[in-house]
Scaffold this motif. Sequence first.
Motif: not given
Length: 343
Positions: A47-48, A111, A113-115, A117
């Motif tokens: 996860t980010a 994940h 997009s989160d990473k 970002d």
Amino acid sequence: MGSLLSALAVDNPVLAAPMAGGPTTPALVVAAARASGLGFLAGGYKTAEALAEQIAEVRRHGIAFGVNLFAPNPLPVDPEVFRRYAAAIAPEARAYGLDCRAAGIVEDDDHWSDKIDLLLSEPVPVVSFTFAVPDKALIASLRAAGTLVVQTVTSVAEARLAADAGANALAVQASAAGGHSGTLTPERIPASVPLTELLGRIREAVSLPLVAAGGLATPAGVAEALQAGAEAVMVGTALLRTDEAGTSLPHRAALTDPTRLGTVVTRAFTGRPARALANRFTDRYSHLAPSGYPALHHLTRPMRQAAAAAGDPERISLWAGTGYRQATAGPAAEILRRLASHT
């Protein structure tokens, strides 16, 4: 690349490759820096938030480092084919009280997009991408944030795509590499091209700096890749037995098992081509495994986790490149310095 390594106070051209799933740890990345080199955190399967924790841990040491991400390149699986494969491997999962026949098809983007970002809001020195080439705008944004962008490629065609997209450098991965192939066309097994030959072809096609990867496990092999046109190399399998690696105990033991007959490229664990030590699972299911990433990864993951916890090497993905017999135990910094001793 040479000027970049100098700017980052990186003198050792032997870099520590990212190895997702556990082997790469912050301690391994720090050890690469202690050897005057550069290590990459493996962002895949995290996860980010988990990645951010590892980045923060490495930053505390005040070193240069990189982060690798799996860029989305979905390979959707046919539902009927998926169910058939789940039924075929069900006896292996049942050994650990798991029923993989009841598993649903998971098609996620890790994940992504989160990473992204995270890496745009808190830039790191280097970001590398594997599995796909991100769009030009994203690469431009990372570069504008002060990040060097490295793209993994396995062919001349992929090298041209990466150059057109704005990558700063290319990680040229030969088929001898352990773990997943970075191929952009995972429905096909990449051609078996020697690393030095692949470097020569790509050097003629694009003008970007090249980082060689795949099967490098000796000082002579490293020197040969540098002489063939690479400005640095990445090693992964050579570090699997190091003190700082998070490699599981059954994986470590398998690397030194004299009864192992070598490596195979298989889709059996994840639905995407990857090189591993042959074991019972690859022997039984490689010919049955369909293309389908990340669906097959999620299907087999509970079994692999249970097997690793139980010390069972026959039901885990023993990722390893062709140079695995040269992997040695000890401090990673010493091994990285030794590999650079002929440069």
